[in-house]
Design an enzyme around this catalytic site. Structure first.
Site, short mmCIF file in Angstrom:
data_model
loop_
_atom_site.label_atom_id
_atom_site.label_comp_id
_atom_site.label_asym_id
_atom_site.label_seq_id
_atom_site.Cartn_x
_atom_site.Cartn_y
_atom_site.Cartn_z
N SER A 27 0.80 -1.23 0.00
CA SER A 27 0.00 0.00 0.00
C SER A 27 0.83 1.27 0.00
O SER A 27 0.28 2.36 -0.21
CB SER A 27 -0.94 0.00 1.21
OG SER A 27 -1.87 -1.06 1.12
N SER A 28 2.13 1.19 0.22
CA SER A 28 2.96 2.39 0.13
C SER A 28 2.98 2.94 -1.29
O SER A 28 3.37 4.09 -1.52
CB SER A 28 4.38 2.09 0.60
OG SER A 28 4.99 1.09 -0.20
#
Length: 567
Positions: A283-284
């Site tokens: 998700s970064s």
């Protein structure tokens, strides 16, 4: 009448004395002239060297008077690597007069990290052998006190690392003072370190040893607490690309190299996972993808909503959220609640071309952007179908090094300019111009959104009070034998501070952390590291906490539904 007769020999004797004095005077004058001539030649030679030596980089005339390899210092002048005459301890077994067994026992007492049996083998061998390389002066004195004539103490040029394991992966090592560096700065800048005209001048790198120590300390503490397999982190100047700190755990001591031949990167402590290991960083990636959609004209309003009521079925796959919102959500909610479904829908609407263009502009398809020789290239998808575009948008199906991610976040928050990372301490006029990746308006909006994630979303455990941290969590399952291992996570927190005027990017990674009470995601394993690192290093870097300042997110906060974040 008396007659006085004078002998003529007195006059000749006086004349002879006068002649001898003249000869002696002439000889002294000749010697004086020769001395002055030699002195003038030496002074002229020294003047020539002083004037012209620096203009000729290849001049080796002063080589005997210079260290074999230039010192390496941090950005504040703290020595990190030095070349010096080191003590060694060696033995000629044929000249020993004492009992080898007793001598081996005493040597083991002086050098407890070396087995007694190893000493005994050398003491009873056939030829000359080292008992210890790089011995300390007090150790040499202790061995000398044994009174054994068969032991010698040769002095040799050695490359020493006075900070031991600090920054080991950054510095690398040089097998000997005259040879080629083995990795890290020692290898990447080998020409600068061995150049005759430069060897007498320390080479300043971008690392701040104080910040490096704090980063390593906090990563190791978290590794122990969460029983992780490994850990790593990067602190990078968001506006210049200078690496202020870089750590990879497990570590090694460049003063005591071991043979790791045949081991893979995941098995060898010599592997710098920040530039050599590729991860799907989960998700970064979401802020990067949404920024690309904003610049592509797909996301034109923060209030635009996307269907997250149910898992998204595409090409036989189902994209799910870890904590389903069960409703339509807007852009801030997609990031604050880390929605895979919402990000995938944005990427699907944008299409593959703008997403690929953004990833390529961040060098995700190239080797890690730094001077090191040992750096990995990102793993680029072999095809870009609809499902690939959707999954890569939230960090699956594409793998990069943590350094790739750090450089990308610098561009995301600094106004949109991407610059390669560097290990060199840069003067203001040496900062590269870089290239524009995001518009300034998009970068400004992303600073707001990243700050919201920390103040109201999954990144709350990274909220160092007064430092205005903004960032994004990422928890990704590791691929194994063609499938994802649900019990093996790489957790990441990518951040920057202070978000009202970003100066530093901080990335922390935990590899297979078990966490506490089953809490293994980045919010519990990686984000807390960033909080503690920022609190410790911010003042060192000239960023003081100020709780009266913050990023203005008043226009975005009303867009949050108000659901309490589930972590």
């Amino acid at each position: 009448m008396a007659t006085i007769i004078v002998q003529p020999g007195g006059e000749r004797a006086g004349r002879a004395r006068v002649n001898l004095t003249a000869i002696a005077h002439n000889r002294l004058m000749l010697l004086l002239i020769l001395f002055l001539a030699i002195t003038a030649i030496l002074i002229g030679r020294l003047a020539w060297v002083g004037i012209f030596a620096h203009g000729n980089a290849g001049d080796g005339s002063l080589s005997p008077f210079l260290p074999a390899r230039a010192d390496i210092v941090d950005r504040n002048g703290v020595p990190l690597a030095r070349t010096m005459d080191a003590y060694s301890v060696a033995v000629r077994p044929s000249k020993l007069i004492g009992d080898p067994g007793e001598l081996a026992r005493k040597l083991h007492e002086i050098f407890p990290d070396e087995p007694e049996a190893a000493f005994y083998k050398k003491l009873t061998g056939r030829g000359w052998a080292y008992l210890r390389r790089r011995a300390l002066p007090e150790e040499v004195a202790a061995v000398n006190a044994l009174g054994e004539i068969g032991i010698e103490f040769p002095r040799e040029k050695e490359r020493l690392y006075p900070q031991r394991t600090l920054g080991a992966h950054v510095l690398g090592f040089a097998p000997n003072a005259e040879g080629q560096g083995g990795m890290g700065v020692e290898a990447a800048f080998n020409d600068r370190l061995t150049q005759a005209a430069q060897r007498g001048k320390p080479f300043a790198i971008s690392i701040d040893s104080r910040v490096q120590g704090a980063l390593e300390s906090e990563l190791y503490a978290q590794l122990v607490q969460t029983k992780a397999k490994g850990a790593g982190g990067i602190i990078m100047d968001a506006n210049t690309g200078e690496i202020i700190a870089m750590a990879s755990i497990p570590v090694f001591d460049p003063n005591k190299l071991q043979n790791y031949a045949g081991k893979t990167c995941s098995e060898s402590p010599l592997c710098n996972h920040m530039v050599q290991a590729r991860y799907e960083l989960g998700s970064s990636f979401k802020p990067l993808s949404i920024a690309a959609a904003m610049d592509a004209g797909v996301v034109t309003s923060m209030s635009k909503r996307y269907d997250a009521t149910a898992p998204l079925a595409v090409a036989g796959f189902r994209i799910r959220d870890d904590h389903s919102m069960g409703r339509w959500i807007n852009v801030p909610e997609i990031l604050v609640h880390s929605s895979n479904i919402g990000t995938a829908r944005i990427a699907d609407e944008m299409g593959a071309e703008p997403l690929q263009k953004m990833f390529r502009s961040l060098d995700f398809d190239q080797r890690a952007p730094i001077e090191f020789n040992e750096r990995a290239k990102g793993i680029w998808p072999s095809s870009w179908g609809r499902i690939t575009s959707m999954t890569t948008a939230y960090g699956h199906g594409i793998a990069v090094t943590p350094l790739h991610l750090a450089a990308a976040y610098a561009a995301l928050v600094n106004g949109g300019i991407w610059r390669p990372a560097t290990m060199r301490k840069l003067r203001p006029d040496e900062v590269p111009e870089g290239r524009r990746v995001f518009t300034a308006a998009t970068s400004a909006r992303m600073r707001q959104l990243l700050r919201m994630i920390v103040s109201a979303g999954t990144g709350r455990s990274a909220d160092a009070k007064g430092f205005r941290v903004g960032g994004k969590t990422g928890s990704a399952e590791k691929p194994q034998e063609g499938r994802y291992n649900k019990t093996s996570l790489v957790t990441t927190f990518a951040s920057a501070f202070p978000m009202d005027n970003p100066r530093y990017v901080v990335v922390a990674i935990m590899d297979e952390a078990t966490g506490q009470y089953g809490l293994r995601t980045a919010a519990w394993t990686a984000a807390p590291v960033v909080k503690r690192v920022v609190e410790r290093t911010g003042p060192m870097l000239g960023v003081m906490p100020d709780e009266s300042r913050d990023v203005d997110i008043s226009d975005l906060m009303p867009l949050l539904h108000g659901d309490k974040e589930k972590e």
